[in-house]
Scaffold this active site. Sequence first.
Site, PDB file in Angstrom:
ATOM      1  N   TYR A 246      33.993  28.681  46.700  1.00 26.68           N
ATOM      2  CA  TYR A 246      34.046  30.018  47.313  1.00 26.68           C
ATOM      3  C   TYR A 246      33.065  30.923  46.562  1.00 26.68           C
ATOM      4  CZ  TYR A 246      38.614  28.093  48.688  1.00 26.68           C
ATOM      5  OH  TYR A 246      39.626  27.297  49.152  1.00 26.68           O
TER       6      TYR A 246
ATOM      7  N   CYS B  31      43.716  60.242  53.316  1.00 27.61           N
ATOM      8  CA  CYS B  31      42.741  59.159  53.335  1.00 27.61           C
ATOM      9  C   CYS B  31      43.403  57.842  52.926  1.00 27.61           C
ATOM     10  CB  CYS B  31      41.625  59.523  52.357  1.00 27.61           C
ATOM     11  SG  CYS B  31      40.396  58.249  52.155  1.00 27.61           S
TER      12      CYS B  31
ATOM     13  N   GLU C  97      30.151  27.467  49.640  1.00 27.88           N
ATOM     14  CA  GLU C  97      30.460  28.721  50.340  1.00 27.88           C
ATOM     15  C   GLU C  97      30.349  28.530  51.851  1.00 27.88           C
ATOM     16  OE1 GLU C  97      31.429  31.989  49.842  1.00 27.88           O
ATOM     17  OE2 GLU C  97      30.990  32.294  51.960  1.00 27.88           O
TER      18      GLU C  97
ATOM     19  N   CYS D  49      33.449  61.938  48.091  1.00 28.28           N
ATOM     20  CA  CYS D  49      34.201  60.731  47.724  1.00 28.28           C
ATOM     21  C   CYS D  49      33.963  60.481  46.241  1.00 28.28           C
ATOM     22  CB  CYS D  49      33.739  59.541  48.557  1.00 28.28           C
ATOM     23  SG  CYS D  49      34.508  58.003  48.032  1.00 28.28           S
TER      24      CYS D  49
ATOM     25  N   CYS E 106      40.712  64.101  44.239  1.00 28.85           N
ATOM     26  CA  CYS E 106      40.102  64.136  45.558  1.00 28.85           C
ATOM     27  C   CYS E 106      40.873  65.052  46.508  1.00 28.85           C
ATOM     28  CB  CYS E 106      40.091  62.718  46.099  1.00 28.85           C
ATOM     29  SG  CYS E 106      39.433  62.593  47.731  1.00 28.85           S
TER      30      CYS E 106
ATOM     31  N   CYS F 255      41.864  37.575  43.587  1.00 28.79           N
ATOM     32  CA  CYS F 255      41.871  38.970  44.028  1.00 28.79           C
ATOM     33  C   CYS F 255      43.262  39.315  44.560  1.00 28.79           C
ATOM     34  CB  CYS F 255      40.794  39.225  45.072  1.00 28.79           C
ATOM     35  SG  CYS F 255      40.911  38.171  46.505  1.00 28.79           S
TER      36      CYS F 255
ATOM     37  N   ASP G 251      37.194  31.120  43.284  1.00 27.40           N
ATOM     38  CA  ASP G 251      37.363  32.558  43.536  1.00 27.40           C
ATOM     39  C   ASP G 251      37.644  32.714  45.036  1.00 27.40           C
ATOM     40  OD1 ASP G 251      37.305  35.306  43.583  1.00 27.40           O
ATOM     41  OD2 ASP G 251      35.182  35.516  43.075  1.00 27.40           O
TER      42      ASP G 251
ATOM     43  N   CYS H  57      41.860  55.841  47.970  1.00 26.04           N
ATOM     44  CA  CYS H  57      42.449  55.695  46.627  1.00 26.04           C
ATOM     45  C   CYS H  57      43.880  56.222  46.577  1.00 26.04           C
ATOM     46  CB  CYS H  57      41.608  56.460  45.625  1.00 26.04           C
ATOM     47  SG  CYS H  57      39.866  56.217  45.851  1.00 26.04           S
TER      48      CYS H  57
HETATM   49  C1  LIG Z   1      36.322  36.515  46.753  1.00 24.41           C
HETATM   50  S1  LIG Z   1      34.904  35.993  47.573  1.00 24.41           S
HETATM   51  C2  LIG Z   1      34.001  35.197  46.329  1.00 24.41           C
HETATM   52  C3  LIG Z   1      32.957  36.071  45.719  1.00 24.41           C
HETATM   53  C4  LIG Z   1      32.015  35.414  44.746  1.00 24.41           C
HETATM   54  N1  LIG Z   1      32.680  34.662  43.721  1.00 24.41           N
HETATM   55  C5  LIG Z   1      31.120  36.474  44.103  1.00 24.41           C
HETATM   56  O1  LIG Z   1      31.411  36.930  43.005  1.00 24.41           O
HETATM   57  O2  LIG Z   1      30.144  36.845  44.747  1.00 24.41           O
HETATM   58  C6  LIG Z   1      35.522  34.624  48.507  1.00 24.41           C
HETATM   59  C7  LIG Z   1      34.459  33.831  49.261  1.00 24.41           C
HETATM   60  O3  LIG Z   1      35.064  32.720  49.882  1.00 24.41           O
HETATM   61  C8  LIG Z   1      34.363  32.427  51.077  1.00 24.41           C
HETATM   62  N2  LIG Z   1      35.210  31.514  51.873  1.00 24.41           N
HETATM   63  C9  LIG Z   1      36.310  31.831  52.591  1.00 24.41           C
HETATM   64  N3  LIG Z   1      36.846  30.734  53.149  1.00 24.41           N
HETATM   65  C10 LIG Z   1      36.060  29.689  52.782  1.00 24.41           C
HETATM   66  C11 LIG Z   1      36.098  28.301  53.037  1.00 24.41           C
HETATM   67  N4  LIG Z   1      37.049  27.759  53.788  1.00 24.41           N
HETATM   68  N5  LIG Z   1      35.149  27.511  52.500  1.00 24.41           N
HETATM   69  C12 LIG Z   1      34.169  28.066  51.739  1.00 24.41           C
HETATM   70  N6  LIG Z   1      34.095  29.379  51.442  1.00 24.41           N
HETATM   71  C13 LIG Z   1      35.016  30.189  51.958  1.00 24.41           C
HETATM   72  C14 LIG Z   1      34.101  33.806  51.637  1.00 24.41           C
HETATM   73  O4  LIG Z   1      33.039  33.785  52.560  1.00 24.41           O
HETATM   74  C15 LIG Z   1      33.790  34.616  50.380  1.00 24.41           C
HETATM   75  O5  LIG Z   1      32.394  34.627  50.129  1.00 24.41           O
END
Ligand SMILES: C[S@@+](CC[C@H](N)C(=O)[O-])C[C@H]1O[C@@H](n2cnc3c(N)ncnc32)[C@H](O)[C@@H]1O
Length: 473
Positions: free
Chosen positions: A337, A94, A358, A184, A88, A430, A403, A97
């Site tokens: 989540y 930037c 969620e 990009c 790039c 993550c 997650d 990356c």
């Molecule tokens: C890493 S993302 C999960 C992505 C999902 N597994 C997917 O593949 O689409 C984390 C998620 O946790 C949610 N989140 C954050 N804090 C939370 C809470 N206290 N209770 C419930 N969900 C929450 C966020 O809105 C977000 O959607």
Amino acid sequence: MSTAEGPLVPAGVSVRKPRHGDLFELMVDGLDERGDGLARMNEYEFTLRWALPGDRVRAKVLSRRRNAIEARVEAWLERSAQRVTPRCAHFGVCGGCTLQSLGYEQQLGHKQRHLERVFTAHGLDPAVLQPLVGSPEPWHYRGKMEFSFGNRRWRTERDDAAEDFALGLHVRDVYSKVVEVEQCSIQAEACNAILASLRREARERGLAPWDLRRHTGFLRHAVLRSSRSSGELLLNLVTAGEEFETVDAYLAAVRAAHPELTSAVQTVHTRAAYGALAGVERVVFGAGRIEEQLLGLRFEISAQSFFQAHVAQAERLFAALIEALALRGDDVVHDLYCGTGTITLLLARAAREAVGFELVEAAVENARASAVRNGIRNARFHAGDVLTAWAREADSARVLVVDPPRAGLHAGVLAQLKARGPERIGYIACNPSAGARDVAQLVAAGWKLTRAQGFDLFPHTPHVECLMVLERA
Ligand SMILES: C[S@@+](CC[C@H](N)C(=O)[O-])C[C@H]1O[C@@H](n2cnc3c(N)ncnc32)[C@H](O)[C@@H]1O
């Protein structure tokens, strides 16, 4: 050798506590989680922007906190053999990356070592880690890129345009400035031409870019989404005010040049705070959404919904998760989540019931719509804070998937999890550091870590995703 700042300290020599401005000769031998070079001398660990393992540098101390020193490279004495020419043209400026100057295989090696270090730091056995899964498509992999308009353009040797207009990405460490991104290399190729037209038309029409300091101007962001499976392209133009007719004419011109742009929406975001996702949304043309497929399921993605950015790698990660959980047809599985329910719906195919939890209401609506779209009747979703929403039915799940966001599990959720004791837990982190911290607590509470593996969802960036699977001993 001595300089105005003081004597140069050669590698390996014992030193007094380094102070601001001190110069050191350092051999870089690793990378930290941000992708910055790491060098060690005696009890001190130096981090160095843009340095790579194998670089020998002369560096100046910027700051010190206990034994951790931030330093700046003043001279490159020897360049690392792992260095490659970045693809790039915007590399080095930037904020995107930042690992591009490291060969892709070496990036994967670095991410694997990073996971090993994180596991060791939290008392987990790094030998459990399987080899990291690299991406077979490390370029043009992102299904969503968020560009910013700005009136503080970053000037470089190759870009010394006098005008105060830029459409691109923020400069690393100088957030108020925008580097004009012509090409990009991680977004879909077709989006680069659209970006160029957006820029040209905006300039010709005299539309004012956003001023991040004064909070004035009209054009704020251009968010481009592409679908790997359907080929559809969606633009979300974020503006500071309504001016619908102006936007209609602007985007009609862009559309005329790009019939491949299937839809565009305008999001009016009047508040000063950054954010392409909040605000009132209006469809300018097309359906206002695109469809993407992931492991055979169809998902509707609107301008504001979350979706995995690197679909091909997310498929590998989720397939590994599903395989490791070995669901039985009579299992109830909970997905904490769950975002837009991607994992929940995939799990539902192999379980009696899958329930997603969620916080964001809109994401839950997306998840429910996707369940209907895919004819999945054994998935339910709860909107609300996991801490309270999950507590009400936590006992019923034998298998659990979490997650969480970068901070990891809330202490209250972790306590509930230990108390309820599901038989199997799949943890997608993550932020592997927070993930390993939580998993170490579960191991101490009686679970066994049976599988762990990194997945590179974001090539050329320092991010790495880690899958961990636990079974109750
Ligand atoms: C890493 S993302 C999960 C992505 C999902 N597994 C997917 O593949 O689409 C984390 C998620 O946790 C949610 N989140 C954050 N804090 C939370 C809470 N206290 N209770 C419930 N969900 C929450 C966020 O809105 C977000 O959607």
